[in-house]
Design an enzyme around this catalytic site. Structure first.
Site, PDB file in Angstrom:
ATOM      1  N   HIS A   1      -1.851  -1.857  14.571  1.00  0.00           N
ATOM      2  CA  HIS A   1      -2.782  -0.908  13.624  1.00  0.00           C
ATOM      3  C   HIS A   1      -4.285  -1.487  13.907  1.00  0.00           C
ATOM      4  CE1 HIS A   1       1.428  -0.978  11.678  1.00  0.00           C
ATOM      5  NE2 HIS A   1       0.811   0.125  11.019  1.00  0.00           N
TER       6      HIS A   1
ATOM      7  N   HIS B   1      -5.205   4.750  12.694  1.00  0.00           N
ATOM      8  CA  HIS B   1      -4.423   3.884  11.607  1.00  0.00           C
ATOM      9  C   HIS B   1      -3.419   2.858  12.343  1.00  0.00           C
ATOM     10  CE1 HIS B   1      -2.521   2.209   7.858  1.00  0.00           C
ATOM     11  NE2 HIS B   1      -1.373   2.829   8.543  1.00  0.00           N
TER      12      HIS B   1
ATOM     13  N   GLU C   1       8.612  -7.383 -13.994  1.00  0.00           N
ATOM     14  CA  GLU C   1       9.716  -8.327 -13.213  1.00  0.00           C
ATOM     15  C   GLU C   1       9.041  -8.649 -11.848  1.00  0.00           C
ATOM     16  OE1 GLU C   1      10.278  -5.673 -14.801  1.00  0.00           O
ATOM     17  OE2 GLU C   1      11.621  -6.013 -16.367  1.00  0.00           O
TER      18      GLU C   1
ATOM     19  N   HIS D   1      22.435  -2.024 -18.362  1.00  0.00           N
ATOM     20  CA  HIS D   1      21.827  -3.296 -18.349  1.00  0.00           C
ATOM     21  C   HIS D   1      22.955  -4.365 -17.919  1.00  0.00           C
ATOM     22  CE1 HIS D   1      18.705  -1.645 -20.679  1.00  0.00           C
ATOM     23  NE2 HIS D   1      18.116  -2.711 -20.776  1.00  0.00           N
TER      24      HIS D   1
END
Lengths: 663, 663
Positions: free
Chosen positions: A29, A259, A408, A470
């Site tokens: 890149h 890029h 999280e 869960h």
């Protein structure tokens, strides 16, 4: 030559090395390094506090290349500032097997790489952890810790969701020594970012408690002024640097063509002309190299001043600080853990392993001041805030527990940053099922070989009423799949303590503790004289005589297997039970030990309230399995276990039937 | 009684049912339903277009309870508006095994539940997909599709990183019929949100292209006015509803104590008094029940008008629309695929499976107008934008390709929403390694049993130069671990086409196609007369005579195994090769077929450029394995394969050595 002209030529050295290395590799890149070369040059020559001769100086400013695909920016600068390791030959071997210049920067593989980046958003979340670690340590060591963290980030970093978690944490905790240099080039792989994005990043960051400004990323003076204006700020700062991707490339600059692919010979020739860079590939003129080396040595005076301050510290403080940096455990640690376990042997406790985890963590924290715990808004459920911890707040960093919010992924990313900073042992926590949100940073921790510990509670259908969303079913297997990661699923208070002991001593491997919501009996009732959990698996209940049945289980199912054993023994099928608290450590054992533990009983059955995947390595593809093969169900946990037939009775019946077939 | 008083009493019915059901279950979250009862009552009685007697009406407004822990809000409303399924008995069986009222709302399990929520952020990302699906379908069916999407979200939903991806997509694509009702109660599990959060959500949403306003969530008139003001907007809207969690509970309201636990008898009694609710648990007075049932029937007139418009459509259009809603394939589909494969048999092609995927997808898209593809900013690498697709833009929804931006998680969440809307077959794409960012929505798709397809390219160390951060090693196993998810890793052009055929026909199971970056030979050279990939595994190259060696492989390693077979055959070890494109489907086969495919050769070796986990179920724990046991390395891909010894030569040597030991 004016200062601005020198800065531009120094930046052009980055541009030339970057496009040449990508061209030689025919992979990589070039666009980002060419676009951000001016900003990086200002940063490394005028702002950043570092000493290229001592990359491990603990009080250096940190530079995080969150846009890791632009690795040649970093490799170029390391070479230019005089890194011994980063020779021109290494730049020529960019993206080759065994080189110091892999496609994306890898901590531990290449010196001076602060963190492994590439998966977008990872670096900026690490940078939040680095900045937080600095604040926490500065509260404890005010005379020796005072540095800043700069992260170079891309559009992609800021589009990833993790960015919001990271930014919100940084804003809330007023991490005023954190600066994001945002490569606002408006280009991503698919084309112009307007294809998919309309966010006003400056306004967004302000909404999250940051300073945020725009600057022309090719105006070195403006960039310098913008960065200098952040000194003394009471907030973190975003500097949105408007740049042209592939700056200098005559046709591809400003487009996605610059890029992620080599520019090609013609375009490179054009870029050399446009930049006024008349040197052959990989050749840096002496004056520029010299100017860069001077910049690399700029910080040596400040480092020496720091060493004086460091030497002035009390010897015991210094010694303990050095211990913390090395990750060593204090001599008091082992006796404290032994005393804790002796108490458990003396008075066995039936409790959930999350509660057992809390008790063990209290002892661990008592011995390790460097331990910083936290939870992603499940503090009362994870049991990771112990009585000997103090909560860290934006106004007082002298603590050891973080309220991470419902973040999280951001928690785990920041925790990785805290670990790589040095001086802190970070511990995170959430429900096991939400480990799914955290896999990118968990993987990077394993790849970087760093010591982080995650406490993932509510580790099976034992979650009960919260139901299948869960109840982890596949998470344990999916985590065991990650190389270099210890996944512990302890069966009682003792194994939980042992897991903690192994985790804190695993300097090169992150650990996960999967702990139950529900109560479990203590199965280990006398001191074995060694840490059995460290072996990954061991016989916890021997057969009376020659075993006809071997039962293998982890966590909450070990006591279930022990119940089944009683019934099988009574029915004349001598049965042994093997506890398997950690697959990864068991895999590390010598073949002879593995064979002995697996044993030769004709009937082998594994029991785990989760999917079978992985167990065949122990029980074979013809072994029996009592566990899950679907998602769970909402209900009181004992009923859920009954519903899925994860009971001693099922194990007993299966053992009888397998025994009959084998006979 | 004034309108406002009636509304409050109707809301109190939700409050009472919610606190009573949680109390009876001794588990659950009373706080949110009690806090948002007023807002929900306004929405369901005055705003939402629906007909409780026809929950599947395609042009209904959608209501998404993103804060799924507040499930009693939804269950209460379903009961009150007259759902036949949602009896008072079901409310009494809240969170019990087998009830229609699990802890978190589950699509497919309970009627009228639009999507499964609980893991925070999931619902709001689904809602973006629902709103997008509406726009796309409205562009095609302007007379019958015109509805709105309302998502109730919590602080946690907005803290999760996925929220940023979802919000940015919605803002960019100007999803003006999307409204978030944000329960701005300032409380999370750990306590007040100020413990961990300082984000100005209204400012943040504005920065992302949304309207955003504050409102008092207990002032029904203000809520109604705020929602009504969103009609005709050119942007999505956030309405931040300031509420008191556990509204009515005398001591626990406004605190985390009302969040996730039963209130307790005393507090419930106090709440009854405070709310003026004099009825016993689970009793709703007739006038209130009647008012709710009237509200539930409010939309029947509009539905009948809609039916008139629907009947006025051209019969063929209607028929195809119904086909799309059912997920059926047009009769032209099978012949088109057969013709495509016939061409491949006639002129075999060596190509990367990502390119083969593009070719197959072109055929699939040609037959399925409902297919909407997209990529998380890896369009030119994933090869999922085919020539017969048009890009969807904020100004023109009449297309079939989405530029999702660098938002893997948001893409997958939105795609789930598009699938559950009906009428669209959504396809996403990114690199396989970034499946780690997407696990929460991948899991929910599997749990909901919906048809979504993810194309995950760059599926091994074959990624090459990008290095270990971009080389999946454990992802295939980790995805195979998810129940009810087909993970395909096809070995050539034919298997890729077959995988597409199975994926689009799998109405109750999501699919993942793991495709290579690098070229592969076409191994399947003649028509087998059936879709072999659908069996999960099959013998692709038989042994000459009795097999001494069975080689098992997937994807790019099948051709490697075929190379090894040649050498082993030549060396006098008759060898067969089994291609294993889909573990999950192989597991579904009858035992006899599995046994036949696994075979009885004394030497069994699996080859996969990934970890071993899972393969023991086929080769046994004593089988040989050629693959990965660590993270990868940066370099040209062939050299990386060499570095890790994943070569025909290694397989041959291992087979010889195992054969010698077995003899």
């Amino acid at each position: 030559m004016t200062d601005a002209m020198t800065t531009r030529r120094m930046a052009n050295a980055i541009r030339a090395l970057s496009m040449d290395a990508v061209e030689k590799a025919q992979s990589g890149h070039p666009g980002m390094p060419m676009g951000m070369a001016d900003v990086a040059t200002v940063l490394f020559t005028k702002i950043l506090k570092y000493d290229a001769t001592d990359p491990h100086w603990i009080d250096r400013d940190r530079f995080i290349l969150s846009a890791g695909h632009g690795s040649m920016l970093l490799y170029s600068i390391l070479h230019l500032t005089g890194s011994k390791e980063m020779t021109i030959d290494q730049l020529k071997r960019f993206r080759q097997v065994g080189s110091k210049t892999p496609g994306h920067p890898e901590r531990g593989h290449t010196e001076s790489i602060e963190t492994t980046t590439g998966p977008l958003g990872a670096g900026i979340s690490n940078s939040v952890g680095l900045a937080l670690a600095e604040r926490i340590l500065a509260a404890e060591y005010p005379t020796i810790i005072d540095h800043r963290t700069f992260a170079l980030c891309s559009d992609g970093d800021l589009m990833e969701g993790i960015s919001q978690e990271a930014i919100a944490i940084a804003g809330h905790y007023k991490l005023n020594k954190l600066v994001f240099l945002y490569d606002d080039n408006g280009i991503s792989i698919d084309g112009h970012t307007t294809l998919s994005d309309s966010v006003d990043q400056v306004a967004r960051f302000k909404a999250c408690g940051w300073n945020a400004v725009h600057v022309d990323g090719h105006d070195a003076d403006a960039v310098e002024a913008a960065i200098k204006a952040t000194e003394g700020s009471d907030k973190p700062t975003l500097i949105a640097c408007k740049t042209t991707i592939g700056f200098g490339a005559p046709k591809k600059a400003g487009t996605e063509k610059a890029h992620g692919s080599p520019l090609g010979a013609e375009e490179i020739e054009g870029a050399r002309k446009a930049l006024g860079w008349e040197y052959p590939p990989f050749v840096i003129p002496d004056d520029i190299k010299h100017a860069w080396e001077e910049a690399g040595a700029r910080g040596s005076g400040r480092r020496k001043e720091w060493e004086t301050r460091y030497a002035a510290l009390d010897a015991a403080v210094r010694e303990d600080f050095e211990r913390r940096l090395k990750g060593e455990l204090p001599t008091s640690f082992a006796p404290a853990m032994a005393a804790y376990k002796a108490k458990l042997y003396a008075e066995p406790k039936e409790m959930a392993t999350r509660k057992a985890g809390e008790a063990a963590l209290t002892v661990v924290k008592g011995e390790l001041p460097e331990l910083v715990s936290g939870s992603a808004d499940l503090t009362p459920s994870n049991n990771t805030l112990t009585k000997n911890m103090k909560v860290i707040t934006p106004d007082d960093y002298a603590g050891s527990f973080m309220h991470w919010g419902i973040r999280e992924h951001g928690m785990c990313g920041a925790i990785n940053g805290m670990a790589i900073h040095g001086g802190i042992l970070p511990v995170g926590s959430t429900f096991l099922v939400f480990s799914d949100y955290c896999r990118p940073p968990l993987r990077l921790a394993a790849l970087m070989k760093i010591r982080v510990i995650q406490v993932f509670t509510h580790d099976s259908i034992g979650v009960g009423e919260d139901g299948p969303t869960h109840q982890p079913v596949e998470q344990i297997a999916a985590l065991r799949a990650i190389p270099n990661l210890n996944v512990f699923r302890p069966c009682d208070t003792i194994e939980t303590a042992e897991a903690w002991e192994v985790a804190v001593a695993s300097l090169k491997r992150p650990s996960i503790l999967a702990l139950t919501r529900q109560n479990l009996p203590q199965l280990r009732l006398k001191d074995a004289g060694e840490n059995l959990t460290a072996k990954g698996a061991y016989e916890i209940a021997p057969a009376e005589g020659v075993a006809a049945v071997s039962l293998f289980a982890s966590g909450s199912e070990v006591s279930l297997a022990v119940e089944a054993k009683k019934a099988l023994d009574a029915a004349g099928l001598p049965t042994r039970v093997v506890s398997v608290p950690c697959f990864d450590l068991f895999a590390d054992q010598p073949g002879s030990y593995r064979a002995e533990v697996i044993g030769t009983a004709p009937v082998k059955i594994a029991v785990e309230a989760a999917i079978r995947m992985g167990w065949d390595s122990i029980i074979g593809s013809d072994g029996g399995f009592v566990g899950m093969s679907s998602f769970g169900e909402s209900g009181p946990y004992k009923e859920v276990y009954e519903t899925f037939g994860i009971t001693p009775d099922t194990v007993v019946k299966l053992a009888h039937s397998m025994h009959a077939s084998a006979a």
